[in-house]
Design a protein around this motif. Structure first.
Motif, PDB file in Angstrom:
ATOM      1  N   GLN A  54       0.856  -1.181   0.000  1.00  0.00           N
ATOM      2  CA  GLN A  54       0.000   0.000   0.000  1.00  0.00           C
ATOM      3  C   GLN A  54       0.901   1.243   0.000  1.00  0.00           C
ATOM      4  OE1 GLN A  54      -3.674  -0.715   2.644  1.00  0.00           O
ATOM      5  NE2 GLN A  54      -2.129  -2.046   3.575  1.00  0.00           N
ATOM      6  N   ASP A  55       0.433   2.324   0.570  1.00  0.00           N
ATOM      7  CA  ASP A  55       1.277   3.500   0.721  1.00  0.00           C
ATOM      8  C   ASP A  55       2.198   3.285   1.914  1.00  0.00           C
ATOM      9  OD1 ASP A  55       2.281   6.083   0.417  1.00  0.00           O
ATOM     10  OD2 ASP A  55       0.652   6.999   1.580  1.00  0.00           O
ATOM     11  N   SER A 198       6.627   1.850  -3.193  1.00  0.00           N
ATOM     12  CA  SER A 198       5.319   1.637  -2.578  1.00  0.00           C
ATOM     13  C   SER A 198       4.355   1.097  -3.626  1.00  0.00           C
ATOM     14  CB  SER A 198       4.793   2.952  -2.002  1.00  0.00           C
ATOM     15  OG  SER A 198       4.626   3.912  -3.039  1.00  0.00           O
ATOM     16  N   ARG A 199       3.153   0.723  -3.176  1.00  0.00           N
ATOM     17  CA  ARG A 199       2.147   0.148  -4.073  1.00  0.00           C
ATOM     18  C   ARG A 199       2.739  -0.982  -4.900  1.00  0.00           C
ATOM     19  NH1 ARG A 199      -2.908   2.219  -2.429  1.00  0.00           N
ATOM     20  NH2 ARG A 199      -2.596   4.381  -1.806  1.00  0.00           N
ATOM     21  N   THR A 200       3.599  -1.750  -4.274  1.00  0.00           N
ATOM     22  CA  THR A 200       4.266  -2.876  -4.926  1.00  0.00           C
ATOM     23  C   THR A 200       4.152  -4.078  -4.002  1.00  0.00           C
ATOM     24  OG1 THR A 200       5.826  -1.384  -6.015  1.00  0.00           O
ATOM     25  CG2 THR A 200       6.434  -3.720  -5.897  1.00  0.00           C
ATOM     26  N   GLN A 201       3.474  -5.110  -4.450  1.00  0.00           N
ATOM     27  CA  GLN A 201       3.146  -6.233  -3.577  1.00  0.00           C
ATOM     28  C   GLN A 201       3.962  -7.466  -3.919  1.00  0.00           C
ATOM     29  OE1 GLN A 201      -0.992  -7.332  -3.767  1.00  0.00           O
ATOM     30  NE2 GLN A 201      -0.758  -9.050  -2.366  1.00  0.00           N
ATOM     31  N   VAL A 202       4.489  -8.105  -2.890  1.00  0.00           N
ATOM     32  CA  VAL A 202       5.105  -9.427  -3.078  1.00  0.00           C
ATOM     33  C   VAL A 202       3.977 -10.441  -3.213  1.00  0.00           C
ATOM     34  CG1 VAL A 202       6.490 -11.236  -2.006  1.00  0.00           C
ATOM     35  CG2 VAL A 202       7.210  -8.844  -1.824  1.00  0.00           C
ATOM     36  N   VAL A 481       1.309  20.379   0.079  1.00  0.00           N
ATOM     37  CA  VAL A 481       0.566  19.419  -0.730  1.00  0.00           C
ATOM     38  C   VAL A 481       1.404  19.003  -1.929  1.00  0.00           C
ATOM     39  CG1 VAL A 481      -1.553  19.033  -2.043  1.00  0.00           C
ATOM     40  CG2 VAL A 481      -1.613  20.459   0.018  1.00  0.00           C
ATOM     41  N   VAL A 482       2.035  19.964  -2.561  1.00  0.00           N
ATOM     42  CA  VAL A 482       2.893  19.668  -3.707  1.00  0.00           C
ATOM     43  C   VAL A 482       4.102  18.851  -3.268  1.00  0.00           C
ATOM     44  CG1 VAL A 482       4.401  20.712  -5.446  1.00  0.00           C
ATOM     45  CG2 VAL A 482       2.123  21.670  -5.018  1.00  0.00           C
ATOM     46  N   TYR A 483       4.698  19.220  -2.139  1.00  0.00           N
ATOM     47  CA  TYR A 483       5.874  18.523  -1.610  1.00  0.00           C
ATOM     48  C   TYR A 483       5.576  17.051  -1.355  1.00  0.00           C
ATOM     49  CZ  TYR A 483       9.969  17.922   1.519  1.00  0.00           C
ATOM     50  OH  TYR A 483      11.146  17.534   2.118  1.00  0.00           O
ATOM     51  N   ALA A 484       4.348  16.748  -0.958  1.00  0.00           N
ATOM     52  CA  ALA A 484       3.960  15.349  -0.718  1.00  0.00           C
ATOM     53  C   ALA A 484       4.179  14.500  -1.958  1.00  0.00           C
ATOM     54  CB  ALA A 484       2.498  15.290  -0.280  1.00  0.00           C
ATOM     55  N   VAL A 485       4.039  15.112  -3.136  1.00  0.00           N
ATOM     56  CA  VAL A 485       4.204  14.398  -4.409  1.00  0.00           C
ATOM     57  C   VAL A 485       5.631  14.489  -4.926  1.00  0.00           C
ATOM     58  CG1 VAL A 485       3.499  14.407  -6.835  1.00  0.00           C
ATOM     59  CG2 VAL A 485       1.781  14.647  -5.032  1.00  0.00           C
ATOM     60  N   THR A 486       6.253  15.667  -4.781  1.00  0.00           N
ATOM     61  CA  THR A 486       7.578  15.874  -5.364  1.00  0.00           C
ATOM     62  C   THR A 486       8.722  15.342  -4.514  1.00  0.00           C
ATOM     63  OG1 THR A 486       7.752  18.088  -4.362  1.00  0.00           O
ATOM     64  CG2 THR A 486       6.790  17.951  -6.579  1.00  0.00           C
ATOM     65  N   HIS A 487       8.467  15.098  -3.212  1.00  0.00           N
ATOM     66  CA  HIS A 487       9.542  14.648  -2.339  1.00  0.00           C
ATOM     67  C   HIS A 487       9.165  13.446  -1.459  1.00  0.00           C
ATOM     68  CE1 HIS A 487      11.033  18.627  -3.409  1.00  0.00           C
ATOM     69  NE2 HIS A 487      12.204  18.278  -2.942  1.00  0.00           N
ATOM     70  N   GLU A 488       7.874  13.229  -1.218  1.00  0.00           N
ATOM     71  CA  GLU A 488       7.456  12.218  -0.242  1.00  0.00           C
ATOM     72  C   GLU A 488       6.705  11.036  -0.848  1.00  0.00           C
ATOM     73  OE1 GLU A 488       7.134  15.135   3.658  1.00  0.00           O
ATOM     74  OE2 GLU A 488       5.300  14.629   2.561  1.00  0.00           O
ATOM     75  N   GLU A 494      -5.503   9.968  -1.715  1.00  0.00           N
ATOM     76  CA  GLU A 494      -5.631   9.349  -0.397  1.00  0.00           C
ATOM     77  C   GLU A 494      -4.278   9.258   0.309  1.00  0.00           C
ATOM     78  OE1 GLU A 494      -7.306   5.461  -0.647  1.00  0.00           O
ATOM     79  OE2 GLU A 494      -5.416   4.511  -1.239  1.00  0.00           O
ATOM     80  N   ASP A 495      -3.196   9.110  -0.447  1.00  0.00           N
ATOM     81  CA  ASP A 495      -1.868   9.096   0.163  1.00  0.00           C
ATOM     82  C   ASP A 495      -1.579  10.428   0.843  1.00  0.00           C
ATOM     83  OD1 ASP A 495      -1.720   6.647  -1.068  1.00  0.00           O
ATOM     84  OD2 ASP A 495      -0.245   7.248  -2.573  1.00  0.00           O
ATOM     85  N   ILE A 496      -1.984  11.512   0.204  1.00  0.00           N
ATOM     86  CA  ILE A 496      -1.745  12.846   0.759  1.00  0.00           C
ATOM     87  C   ILE A 496      -2.617  13.056   1.993  1.00  0.00           C
ATOM     88  CG2 ILE A 496      -1.845  15.321   0.303  1.00  0.00           C
ATOM     89  CD1 ILE A 496      -1.522  14.636  -2.702  1.00  0.00           C
ATOM     90  N   LEU A 497      -3.896  12.780   1.877  1.00  0.00           N
ATOM     91  CA  LEU A 497      -4.848  13.094   2.941  1.00  0.00           C
ATOM     92  C   LEU A 497      -4.717  12.167   4.150  1.00  0.00           C
ATOM     93  CD1 LEU A 497      -7.843  13.797   0.594  1.00  0.00           C
ATOM     94  CD2 LEU A 497      -6.828  15.456   2.149  1.00  0.00           C
TER      95      LEU A 497
END
Length: 578
Positions: A54-55, A198-202, A481-488, A494-497
């Protein structure tokens, strides 16, 4: 060193890298334990990959009491070693590895009997302070205990019922945004070369002809593509999914865990009049009332959870339990109308006598490392505070004799944002003057980003409009909010919130009113068209409506059924068990 930025592009690069070279260690699970393991292994100079279905921090590690603590209640069980270990880790986080994220938090322990209770409580808290000093080499990282009269308590916490106590002991622990700690660990691991996806499942563990685990098949849940990874050692840190992960190995050993649900409620800061937190003993465990700048977090419960583990939720009975115990000591009688948010998490409690003792090493009363199959290590139990010790134990166990020549160095490794933090605190007035931030805003940003605040201001310098507060959640800047995507590494709204700008429990509508504004900010960066953007918003609305519906039910089975009426944006794939 490598870049610490987590982005959609870095994720794709990580998947390409782990598919093309043999790893020393593949880590399964992106909660605090898995993130700590990735950092520990990467800083030993090993080739490391870490994947999360998941995230980052989507499970237990974003749903805790948000405390970094020694476990004062464990002293009653005479677990001195356990408490000492946790207090040492608390001191490291406060003073060296994450002082920007972890902050000292005063608590009051209300007393009801004048002599006996105060005496034994004073001895317990005194031992707590003493163990903390020993763990930090005599360096005081939080103030020592103080005894308060009834009048002194009411001065510190006017919102206490007059008849609820005769005095109190004031002591200190610490608090942290749990999901932010995990994100920072992942970013720091990436800085030291770990490949993070992330969002990568074994979905399958690979084995050789002897049954030794040699890697895994990964499913990219964003694209549906599969990747095969070769690894000398695989470490599973999957919490309540531990048994499912072990079953993919085909081994005969392993751990068994029981999922125990803990829920918290969130109420406005103005609703309770107090300067400190409260530590309350209940008939089952303890209840914390914890102050944050804009709200109080109150919890927790401890009940067995037998439903689907991906989406634990609070029931009406859970909420009533928390309210009843809080109202027993609070002058302001809280009701369900006061609640602005709730969240529920699952603790992976180890079940005694269920592992093969010839294959496992009991390293703590709270966590255990075992070898369910050759080439694979599993770790379960523990708590947020001691993630670093757990990570060290897991990597040591996986490396065996080789660990003696590659010892852990995370005790001395600051996380992203910690290096130079004290200097940035002194520079805070300059940041405030340059960007027009008030004291509260400046402190908010320093506590979230530390010395990495430079990365945030770089976004603002490039686009000054990002220095504006978001209209729907003015405590946060548009830049965050932008930093959540560009750095995190956020890939979805839903990942942000849920895990970065945490409106899912900080606002009454769980952040739904921010969907349009946040989507406008991040859709161009993530390359979303109108159809994709609407899919993101619709999915989040439906999930939050389902959580609201779950809170009206009385039982876990009813609550789980209600929550799972909403579909997952990126459903988990079926796994192959041996």
């Amino acid at each position: 060193m490598s870049s610490s930025r987590l982005t959609a592009e870095s994720r794709s690069e990580a998947l390409a890298a782990v598919s093309s070279e043999e790893l020393d260690i593949l880590v399964i699970g992106g909660g605090v334990t898995g993130a700590g393991i990735a950092l520990d292994a990467a800083t030993r100079g090993l080739k490391v990959g870490i994947v999360e279905a998941q995230d980052w921090a989507a499970g237990t590690s974003s749903r805790s009491s948000k405390l970094v603590h020694g476990g004062l209640r464990y002293l009653y069980n005479l677990d001195f070693k356990l408490v000492a270990e946790a207090l040492k880790e608390r001191g490291l986080l406060l003073s060296r590895t994450a002082p920007h994220l972890v902050h000292a938090q005063p608590f009051l322990w209300p007393l009801k009997m004048p002599v006996i209770e105060r005496s034994y409580s004073a001895v317990g808290v005194g031992m707590y302070d003493a163990l903390a000093l020993v763990g930090s080499g005599g360096h005081k990282t939080v103030p020592l205990q103080r005894h308060l009269s009834k009048a002194g308590v009411l001065k510190e916490f006017p919102g206490m019922k007059d008849d609820a106590l005769i005095g109190a002991i004031k002591f200190y622990d610490a608090r942290v945004d749990d999901a932010r700690l995990v994100l920072t660990l992942i970013r720091t691991a990436a800085q030291y070369g770990a490949h993070c996806a992330s969002r990568t499942q074994v979905t399958q563990l690979s084995t050789d002809e002897t049954g030794r685990v040699t890697g895994a098949v990964l499913t990219d849940l964003e694209t549906g593509t599969e990747h095969t990874v070769r690894a000398k050692e695989t470490i599973a840190a999957t919490g309540v999914w531990t048994q499912e992960t072990q079953e993919m190995s085909g081994g005969s050993g392993g751990l068994k865990v029981l999922a125990s649900k803990g829920i918290h409620i969130v109420v406005p800061r103005s609703r309770i009049e107090g300067k400190t937190g409260l530590f309350l003993r209940t008939e089952k465990s303890v209840l914390f009332i914890i102050p944050w700048p804009e709200y109080w977090v109150i919890g927790t419960t401890d009940t067995a959870w037998h439903e689907e583990v991906q989406n634990p939720v609070a029931t009406k009975r859970d909420i009533e339990y928390i309210l009843d115990h809080a109202n027993a000591v609070l002058d302001a009688q809280l009701t369900e109308d006061d609640i602005i948010g709730t969240y529920a998490g699952l603790r992976p409690l180890l079940q005694p006598g269920t592992m093969d003792e010839s294959k496992s090493t009991k390293v703590s009363r709270e966590h255990t490392v075992t070898r369910p199959a050759e080439g694979m290590t599993a770790i379960a139990g523990g708590k947020l505070t001691t993630y670093r010790v757990m990570a060290e134990d897991a990597v040591d166990f996986a490396l065996g004799e080789r660990a003696k020549t590659l010892p852990s160095i995370t005790e001395h490794t600051p996380l992203i944002g910690a290096e130079g933090y004290d200097a940035y605190v002194r520079l805070a007035p300059r940041f405030a003057a340059r960007y027009g931030w008030d004291k509260a805003r400046t402190q908010h940003l320093l506590h979230r980003y530390g010395s990495a605040i430079d990365e945030l201001t770089a976004l603002i310098d490039e686009n000054p409009e990002l220095n504006e507060p978001t209209e729907t959640a003015p405590s946060y800047l548009k830049a965050e909010v932008v930093y959540a995507v560009t750095h995190e590494g956020a890939l979805h709204l839903e990942d942000i919130l849920r895990h970065r700008v945490r409106l899912n429990f900080e606002t009454r509508d769980r952040g739904v009113s921010s969907l349009d504004e946040f989507a406008d900010l991040v859709a161009p960066i993530l390359g979303w068209d109108e159809v994709r953007t609407e899919e993101e918003k619709t999915n989040y609305r439906e999930a939050m409506a389902a959580e609201d519906a779950a809170e009206t039910t009385l039982t876990d089975s009813e609550a789980s059924l209600a929550r799972n009426e909403a579909s997952e944006l990126r459903p988990l794939a079926p796994v192959v068990k041996k």
